[in-house]
Structures are given as C-alpha cells and as structure tokens.
Design a protein around this motif. Structure first.
Motif, PDB file in Angstrom:
ATOM      1  N   UNK A 104       0.941  -1.334   0.069  1.00  0.00           N
ATOM      2  CA  UNK A 104       0.221   0.014  -0.109  1.00  0.00           C
ATOM      3  C   UNK A 104       0.797   1.132   0.193  1.00  0.00           C
ATOM      4  N   UNK A 105       0.701   2.189  -1.070  1.00  0.00           N
ATOM      5  CA  UNK A 105       1.486   3.215  -0.895  1.00  0.00           C
ATOM      6  C   UNK A 105       0.975   4.442  -0.150  1.00  0.00           C
ATOM      7  N   UNK A 106       2.038   5.165   0.518  1.00  0.00           N
ATOM      8  CA  UNK A 106       1.766   6.215   1.502  1.00  0.00           C
ATOM      9  C   UNK A 106       1.721   7.565   0.683  1.00  0.00           C
ATOM     10  N   UNK A 107       0.446   8.026   0.604  1.00  0.00           N
ATOM     11  CA  UNK A 107       0.473   9.423  -0.167  1.00  0.00           C
ATOM     12  C   UNK A 107       1.070  10.496   0.652  1.00  0.00           C
ATOM     13  N   UNK A 108       0.754  10.762   1.795  1.00  0.00           N
ATOM     14  CA  UNK A 108       1.152  11.785   2.674  1.00  0.00           C
ATOM     15  C   UNK A 108       1.657  11.645   4.067  1.00  0.00           C
ATOM     16  N   UNK A 109       0.827  10.387   4.639  1.00  0.00           N
ATOM     17  CA  UNK A 109       1.145  10.162   6.171  1.00  0.00           C
ATOM     18  C   UNK A 109       0.611   8.705   6.663  1.00  0.00           C
TER      19      UNK A 109
END
Length: 281
Positions: free
Chosen positions: A151-156
């Motif tokens: 799962x990719x982290x966009x901001x936090x």
C-alpha cells in the motif's frame, strides 16, 4: 500530454474538454483497472529494467536522489486525482502494483486537512490554482513510500496500539531505535502511543516520529478532549532513513487515514524501487 481526471466521490466541476473518470471516494481495484488500459495505450511495452532487475543491481543508485522516470515516452499520461489523501493513496498503490510509476500524478485535495497537500506544496493554492497546477505544473520525482502489504503512502501513515493505548513495541528506522516501550495499565495524558511515517522530498526516503498522544480520537470525558487522527509528535523524536520497522503486540497500521482491518505483530514501511512522478507548482 494525455490528461485524465479521476474524480473520487465528489461532484466538483471539471472542464468538459477533459477526459473524466468518476470513481468512489476511495476507489477500488476494479474501478482503477481503467488506469492499466490507459497506461498500456501510452506505453504498450516497457523497455526499461524490471523491478527484479533493479533489485539485483550491485549498487544502490535507485535509492539515492529521486529520479525522473526513464521510460521513453513522447506523449506522457497525466492522471489528476480529485479527492482525499486516501483516494490518492489508492491510485498510487494501483500504479505501483502495475509497475507504471512513470505515469505523472497531479492532486486536487477535497478535504480540509491534507498532509499530502503540505508535502506536495499546494496547500496555500486556491482550488482553481490546484486544478491549474495539476494540469500544467512541472513534474518532480519524489520517493514513494509503501508498506509490506503493498500500500502506497500519499502523505502520512502511523503505527499504534490496536486499542489506542500506549504502545508495547520496538520501532526501528534503518539501524536506529526510534522507540522501545512497554505499556502500562493506565492511559497517561502523554507517553509513547506509536509512530508517524512521512515521506521525504529527497533521499533517504522517509521520516519516523514518535507520537506522544493517542492516534485515534479518544472518547469525550477521558481526557476532556479529542485528539487528532495522527496524535502529536514528541519533541526531538525524529529519525530519517530508507525503512521503518515495528514489532510488538496488537499493532494498528493506518495509511492516509485508512486502518488495516486486523491488528498485526509487525509491519515495515520502506522506499519503493521506483520514484513517484509528482506534479507540483
């Protein structure tokens, strides 16, 4: 440039001349299959080294300063995500899993508090300026941070106790201990409640912070207040590195406000082998 707007659970007006795809507030894998087709139209075959070949390289150049996508594309594909940080995370996750990180990604946040907007430098822009930036801004490569569930982290992101109590865990950034703690029975006003993970704009990739208040909102009356979604950062408790690992009892993992459905005993966040191609002012 081929411009596609992905409108996620909102009815914000979009230019009628723009290709528009409407999806849910947090788009599903099925809804995002359209991105695979669009990418295949622009680049039917990727001639650059695969992820396995990159990982086998003897040096670590791919983990240094973020790089522009090496794919030879004369007419790039740009996807503008209109929605929440969670929606953007879902889109980045799809691109990462399909290994199409060469796709340019713009963002127009629809929520008041967007860590990604801060990270990408668009917080102080009006929504009209954010649309203009996403459509015509410059591309800058940024480290893409992911977890071990792909799962990719966009901001936090955050790691905390499943029941929102103090943490019983050890958290390490690369080879350095960020936190090592055994929780007690009572819930103090401040303590060690978890760690925040944030992407960096350059190498090595991520920063880890100790959270000294509960991550999830506490019920009114316990402390006489509600805490914000990600807790508050303990002063001076910051480490940077390529990876953050946590191991402990009954851990909650949250990525851009979305919690995993079940507690885990260990989790790893680390820098992906390809960088995100982010549109910024």
């Amino acid at each position: 440039m081929r411009l596609v707007v992905l409108r996620c659970g909102t009815d914000i007006a979009v230019s009628p001349s723009t290709q528009l795809i409407d999806v849910g507030a947090v788009p599903t894998r099925q809804e995002l299959k359209a991105l695979d087709s669009l990418a295949a139209e622009v680049l039917p075959e990727d001639p650059t080294p695969s992820l396995a070949e990159i990982a086998a390289q003897p040096d670590v150049a791919h983990l240094g300063t973020p790089q522009y996508a090496p794919q030879p594309i004369s007419d790039p594909l740009r996807v503008v995500v209109v929605g929440s940080d969670a929606a953007l995370s879902a889109v980045l996750t799809r691109l990462m899993r399909a290994d199409t990180m060469w796709v340019e990604v713009g963002f127009v946040p629809t929520t008041g508090d967007s860590p990604t907007a801060d990270y990408w430098g668009i917080t102080n822009l009006s929504i009209e300026e954010q649309f203009d930036c996403a459509a015509s801004g410059r591309v800058r490569p940024l480290p893409l941070i992911r977890d071990d569930a792909a799962t990719a982290v966009a901001g936090r992101a955050s790691v905390s106790d499943w029941e929102n109590r103090e943490l019983t865990a050890e958290i390490i950034v690369d080879d350095d201990v960020l936190a090592r703690h055994q929780s007690g029975r009572r819930i103090p006003r401040t303590g060690v409640f978890g760690a925040r993970v944030q992407p960096l704009v350059d190498a090595p990739g991520l920063a880890g912070f100790v959270l000294d208040t509960p991550v999830m909102p506490m019920r009114r009356g316990l402390f006489g207040r509600f805490e914000n979604e990600y807790g508050s950062i303990a002063e001076g408790s910051r480490l940077v590195g390529r990876a953050l690992q946590a191991g402990g009892e009954s851990l909650r993992v949250m990525v851009d406000g979305v919690s995993r459905k079940r507690p885990v005993e260990r989790v790893t966040f680390y820098r992906h082998l390809r960088d995100a191609q982010v549109v910024q002012p």
